[in-house]
Design a protein around this motif. Structure first.
Motif, PDB file in Angstrom:
ATOM      1  N   GLU A  18      -8.954 -53.481  49.093  1.00 24.82           N
ATOM      2  CA  GLU A  18      -8.097 -52.921  48.045  1.00 24.82           C
ATOM      3  C   GLU A  18      -8.124 -51.406  48.152  1.00 24.82           C
ATOM      4  OE1 GLU A  18      -5.355 -52.933  45.993  1.00 24.82           O
ATOM      5  OE2 GLU A  18      -6.203 -54.865  45.369  1.00 24.82           O
ATOM      6  N   THR A  19      -6.972 -50.777  47.889  1.00 20.11           N
ATOM      7  CA  THR A  19      -6.868 -49.320  47.981  1.00 20.11           C
ATOM      8  C   THR A  19      -6.092 -48.779  46.802  1.00 20.11           C
ATOM      9  OG1 THR A  19      -6.889 -49.389  50.402  1.00 20.11           O
ATOM     10  CG2 THR A  19      -6.071 -47.371  49.375  1.00 20.11           C
ATOM     11  N   ARG A  20      -6.516 -47.642  46.309  1.00 19.47           N
ATOM     12  CA  ARG A  20      -5.770 -46.931  45.273  1.00 19.47           C
ATOM     13  C   ARG A  20      -5.624 -45.485  45.723  1.00 19.47           C
ATOM     14  NH1 ARG A  20      -5.644 -45.810  39.565  1.00 19.47           N
ATOM     15  NH2 ARG A  20      -4.263 -44.004  39.430  1.00 19.47           N
ATOM     16  N   THR A  21      -4.379 -45.001  45.766  1.00 19.21           N
ATOM     17  CA  THR A  21      -4.109 -43.610  46.126  1.00 19.21           C
ATOM     18  C   THR A  21      -3.884 -42.792  44.869  1.00 19.21           C
ATOM     19  OG1 THR A  21      -3.116 -44.245  48.240  1.00 19.21           O
ATOM     20  CG2 THR A  21      -2.585 -42.050  47.391  1.00 19.21           C
ATOM     21  N   ILE A  22      -4.591 -41.666  44.776  1.00 18.48           N
ATOM     22  CA  ILE A  22      -4.473 -40.775  43.621  1.00 18.48           C
ATOM     23  C   ILE A  22      -3.787 -39.498  44.084  1.00 18.48           C
ATOM     24  CG2 ILE A  22      -5.710 -39.493  41.848  1.00 18.48           C
ATOM     25  CD1 ILE A  22      -7.478 -42.328  43.513  1.00 18.48           C
ATOM     26  N   SER A  23      -2.671 -39.197  43.470  1.00 15.28           N
ATOM     27  CA  SER A  23      -1.878 -38.043  43.894  1.00 15.28           C
ATOM     28  C   SER A  23      -2.529 -36.738  43.455  1.00 15.28           C
ATOM     29  CB  SER A  23      -0.472 -38.126  43.305  1.00 15.28           C
ATOM     30  OG  SER A  23      -0.506 -37.954  41.900  1.00 15.28           O
ATOM     31  N   ALA A  24      -2.053 -35.639  44.067  1.00 16.84           N
ATOM     32  CA  ALA A  24      -2.546 -34.310  43.689  1.00 16.84           C
ATOM     33  C   ALA A  24      -2.284 -34.041  42.212  1.00 16.84           C
ATOM     34  CB  ALA A  24      -1.890 -33.241  44.561  1.00 16.84           C
ATOM     35  N   ARG A  25      -1.134 -34.484  41.716  1.00 12.31           N
ATOM     36  CA  ARG A  25      -0.820 -34.252  40.311  1.00 12.31           C
ATOM     37  C   ARG A  25      -1.783 -35.011  39.401  1.00 12.31           C
ATOM     38  NH1 ARG A  25       5.069 -34.845  37.272  1.00 12.31           N
ATOM     39  NH2 ARG A  25       4.278 -34.438  35.178  1.00 12.31           N
ATOM     40  N   GLU A  26      -2.107 -36.281  39.747  1.00 13.31           N
ATOM     41  CA  GLU A  26      -3.054 -37.044  38.937  1.00 13.31           C
ATOM     42  C   GLU A  26      -4.413 -36.354  38.915  1.00 13.31           C
ATOM     43  OE1 GLU A  26      -2.740 -41.625  39.129  1.00 13.31           O
ATOM     44  OE2 GLU A  26      -2.013 -40.925  41.081  1.00 13.31           O
ATOM     45  N   ILE A  27      -4.859 -35.878  40.061  1.00 11.05           N
ATOM     46  CA  ILE A  27      -6.161 -35.193  40.130  1.00 11.05           C
ATOM     47  C   ILE A  27      -6.139 -33.935  39.287  1.00 11.05           C
ATOM     48  CG2 ILE A  27      -7.790 -34.043  41.666  1.00 11.05           C
ATOM     49  CD1 ILE A  27      -6.799 -35.940  43.885  1.00 11.05           C
ATOM     50  N   ARG A  28      -5.077 -33.164  39.406  1.00  7.97           N
ATOM     51  CA  ARG A  28      -4.954 -31.919  38.638  1.00  7.97           C
ATOM     52  C   ARG A  28      -4.934 -32.197  37.141  1.00  7.97           C
ATOM     53  NH1 ARG A  28       0.591 -29.913  39.514  1.00  7.97           N
ATOM     54  NH2 ARG A  28       0.986 -31.329  37.784  1.00  7.97           N
ATOM     55  N   ASP A  29      -4.114 -33.181  36.719  1.00  7.00           N
ATOM     56  CA  ASP A  29      -3.989 -33.468  35.291  1.00  7.00           C
ATOM     57  C   ASP A  29      -5.282 -34.027  34.709  1.00  7.00           C
ATOM     58  OD1 ASP A  29      -1.401 -32.607  35.511  1.00  7.00           O
ATOM     59  OD2 ASP A  29      -0.491 -34.619  35.428  1.00  7.00           O
ATOM     60  N   THR A  31      -8.371 -33.501  35.861  1.00 11.41           N
ATOM     61  CA  THR A  31      -9.342 -32.415  35.823  1.00 11.41           C
ATOM     62  C   THR A  31      -9.084 -31.499  34.628  1.00 11.41           C
ATOM     63  OG1 THR A  31      -9.522 -32.479  38.235  1.00 11.41           O
ATOM     64  CG2 THR A  31     -10.328 -30.500  37.132  1.00 11.41           C
ATOM     65  N   ALA A  32      -7.817 -31.168  34.403  1.00  9.66           N
ATOM     66  CA  ALA A  32      -7.475 -30.298  33.270  1.00  9.66           C
ATOM     67  C   ALA A  32      -7.794 -30.966  31.937  1.00  9.66           C
ATOM     68  CB  ALA A  32      -5.993 -29.929  33.339  1.00  9.66           C
ATOM     69  N   GLY A  62      -7.530 -25.253  36.005  1.00 13.07           N
ATOM     70  CA  GLY A  62      -6.258 -24.552  36.045  1.00 13.07           C
ATOM     71  C   GLY A  62      -5.101 -25.517  36.197  1.00 13.07           C
ATOM     72  N   THR A  63      -3.908 -24.998  36.395  1.00 15.45           N
ATOM     73  CA  THR A  63      -2.711 -25.831  36.466  1.00 15.45           C
ATOM     74  C   THR A  63      -2.279 -26.137  37.895  1.00 15.45           C
ATOM     75  OG1 THR A  63      -1.309 -23.865  36.355  1.00 15.45           O
ATOM     76  CG2 THR A  63      -1.856 -24.958  34.276  1.00 15.45           C
ATOM     77  N   SER A  64      -2.958 -25.575  38.885  1.00 13.77           N
ATOM     78  CA  SER A  64      -2.576 -25.816  40.275  1.00 13.77           C
ATOM     79  C   SER A  64      -3.508 -26.828  40.903  1.00 13.77           C
ATOM     80  CB  SER A  64      -2.618 -24.505  41.073  1.00 13.77           C
ATOM     81  OG  SER A  64      -3.968 -24.138  41.298  1.00 13.77           O
ATOM     82  N   SER A  65      -3.166 -27.243  42.127  1.00 12.79           N
ATOM     83  CA  SER A  65      -4.010 -28.173  42.871  1.00 12.79           C
ATOM     84  C   SER A  65      -4.893 -27.443  43.870  1.00 12.79           C
ATOM     85  CB  SER A  65      -3.129 -29.193  43.609  1.00 12.79           C
ATOM     86  OG  SER A  65      -2.358 -29.938  42.697  1.00 12.79           O
ATOM     87  N   ASN A  66      -5.050 -26.142  43.712  1.00 12.96           N
ATOM     88  CA  ASN A  66      -5.855 -25.349  44.636  1.00 12.96           C
ATOM     89  C   ASN A  66      -7.265 -25.166  44.093  1.00 12.96           C
ATOM     90  OD1 ASN A  66      -3.711 -24.924  46.470  1.00 12.96           O
ATOM     91  ND2 ASN A  66      -2.926 -23.274  45.168  1.00 12.96           N
ATOM     92  N   LEU A  67      -8.261 -25.354  44.978  1.00  6.55           N
ATOM     93  CA  LEU A  67      -9.651 -25.149  44.602  1.00  6.55           C
ATOM     94  C   LEU A  67     -10.179 -23.898  45.304  1.00  6.55           C
ATOM     95  CD1 LEU A  67     -11.128 -28.770  44.917  1.00  6.55           C
ATOM     96  CD2 LEU A  67     -10.295 -27.608  42.868  1.00  6.55           C
ATOM     97  N   THR A  68     -10.872 -23.092  44.549  1.00  7.25           N
ATOM     98  CA  THR A  68     -11.558 -21.938  45.123  1.00  7.25           C
ATOM     99  C   THR A  68     -12.992 -22.345  45.417  1.00  7.25           C
ATOM    100  OG1 THR A  68     -12.184 -21.137  42.924  1.00  7.25           O
ATOM    101  CG2 THR A  68     -10.091 -20.360  43.812  1.00  7.25           C
ATOM    102  N   PRO A  69     -13.737 -21.538  46.162  1.00  7.42           N
ATOM    103  CA  PRO A  69     -15.131 -21.899  46.460  1.00  7.42           C
ATOM    104  C   PRO A  69     -15.931 -22.187  45.193  1.00  7.42           C
ATOM    105  CG  PRO A  69     -14.448 -20.087  47.855  1.00  7.42           C
ATOM    106  CD  PRO A  69     -13.321 -20.313  46.878  1.00  7.42           C
TER     107      PRO A  69
END
Length: 317
Positions: A18-29, A31-32, A62-69
Motif C-alpha cells: 500500500e502507498t500513500r503520496t503526500i503532496s508538497a501542499r499537504e506537507i506545508r499546510d 506543518t503550518a 511558513g507558507t512556502s514548501s522551502n526548508l532552510t537549514p
C-alpha cells in the motif's frame, strides 16, 4: 530545500502492499497547522524529538514548501489499511536536489490462542479484518460477535420482538482460557419499548428517539449503556477476555474467582447497546472493557471469522 512530495509505503518483505503520496501542499499546510495550534514547538522538539541530530531543529511554519537549514516539516494522520501483517513502513521524502528514505520495522508477537466461548453451531461475524464494523474503535478493533440461527433460517422463532424469542438467548457462555475474574456487571436490563421501532413510527422519528435514549443512558452509566452485563477475565501474561451483552442475572462468577477454560461463567443476552441477542467477545491488553485496547487473537478450535461477512462455526459440546 524545496519539498516536492513524500511517499509512505507499507511493506511486506520487499513487496509494497500500500502507498500513500503526500503532496508538497499537504506537507506545508499540515506543518503550518501544527505550528499554529502550538502542538509542536521548538522547545518541545529540543527535549522530545526522537533523533539526536535534529534536537535543535525548528518547525517550518511558513507558507512556502522551502526548508532552510535546521528546519523540519511535519506529516500526520496518514492512514493506510491493509490485510495481513506487514513487516515495515518506508517513508520517502523527495526534494529538488535531495531525497531521503527511512524504514521503520513493524513487529508484533504471535497472537495467543483461546477456545471458543460457546458450544455448538454459531454464526461468527466481524473479526481481525479491515471489513469488520469493530475495526474503527481501538477498544473493539479485533472483537467478534456470535449469533445463532434456527432451522427457519432466522435468529428468532417468531418476530424477534423479545429477547426470549431469539435462539441464542440463554445459551451458556464459557471462559475462553484459565484466569481470574477482574470485572463484571450482572444487573443491567434491556428496554425493548425504546429500542424497537413502533407501529406507524417513521425512520427519522425512531432514530431521534433512540439517539436521545442512548445519550441519556451514556450519561448515566456508559458501561451499562454500551456493553450491558459483562465479565472480564485476566489470563497469564496480562491479556483479558471480555464477554458482553450477557443475560440479566446470569453471571455465575464474582471478582477474584479463578476459572478454568470451558467453565460456564454466564449466558448469552441482549443487554447494552443491542436489541439483537448475541455474544460480543474480545481479547484486550487491559482490564477495562471500554478503554483497554483490543488486540489480535486466535481461536484454537474455530476457523477465522471471515470479516464482517462472517461464517458458520461449530465446536464440540
Amino acid at each position: 530545500l524545496s519539498i516536492d512530495r513524500a511517499e509512505v509505503e507499507v511493506l511486506d518483505g520487499d513487496a509494497i502492499v500500500e502507498t500513500r503520496t503526500i503532496s508538497a501542499r499537504e506537507i506545508r499546510d499540515t506543518t503550518a497547522a501544527i505550528g499554529k495550534n502550538g502542538q509542536v514547538a521548538s522547545a518541545q522538539m529540543d527535549t522530545d524529538f526522537p533523533w539526536d541530530h535534529l534536537r535543535d531543529a525548528h518547525l517550518a511554519i511558513g507558507t512556502s514548501s522551502n526548508l532552510t537549514p535546521r528546519q523540519v516539516a511535519a506529516i500526520k494522520n496518514v492512514f493506510l489499511t491493509v490485510q495481513g501483517m506487514p513487516t515495515a513502513v518506508r517513508v520517502r521524502a523527495f526534494a529538488k536536489g535531495a531525497n531521503a528514505t527511512a524504514v521503520i520495522p513493524i513487529s508484533q508477537a504471535a497472537p495467543h490462542g483461546y477456545r471458543s466461548p460457546l458450544n455448538g453451531v454459531w454464526y461468527m461475524r466481524g473479526a481481525q479484518d479491515i471489513t469488520s464494523h469493530h475495526r474503527w474503535n481501538a477498544n473493539t478493533e479485533f472483537a467478534v460477535d456470535f449469533f445463532k440461527f434456527g432451522d427457519n433460517g432466522l435468529p428468532w422463532r417468531t418476530d424477534g420482538r423479545s429477547a426470549a424469542d431469539f435462539y441464542a438467548f440463554g445459551a451458556p457462555v464459557m471462559a475462553a482460557a484459565d484466569g481470574v475474574v477482574v470485572a463484571l456487571e450482572n444487573t443491567a436490563t434491556q428496554n425493548y419499548d425504546v429500542r424497537l421501532q413502533r407501529s406507524g413510527e417513521s425512520d427519522d422519528a425512531y432514530d431521534a428517539r433512540l439517539t436521545a435514549y442512548n445519550l441519556a443512558m451514556m450519561k448515566s452509566d456508559p458501561y451499562r449503556a454500551l456493553i450491558g452485563n459483562y465479565v472480564v477475565i485476566q489470563h497469564n501474561g496480562g491479556e483479558c477476555s471480555s464477554y458482553n451483552h450477557l443475560k440479566t442475572g446470569s453471571v455465575l462468577v464474582k471478582p477474584g474467582d479463578h476459572v478454568t477454560a470451558g467453565q460456564q461463567i454466564a449466558a448469552v443476552g441482549d443487554t447494552g447497546d443491542s436489541n439483537f441477542v448475541h455474544l460480543h467477545f474480545q481479547i484486550s491488553e487491559g482490564v477495562d472493557p471500554l478503554t483497554a485496547r483490543s488486540i489480535p487473537f486466535n481461536f484454537i478450535d474455530l476457523r477465522p471469522a471471515g470479516g464482517d461477512l462472517g461464517r458458520i462455526v461449530r465446536t464440540s459440546e
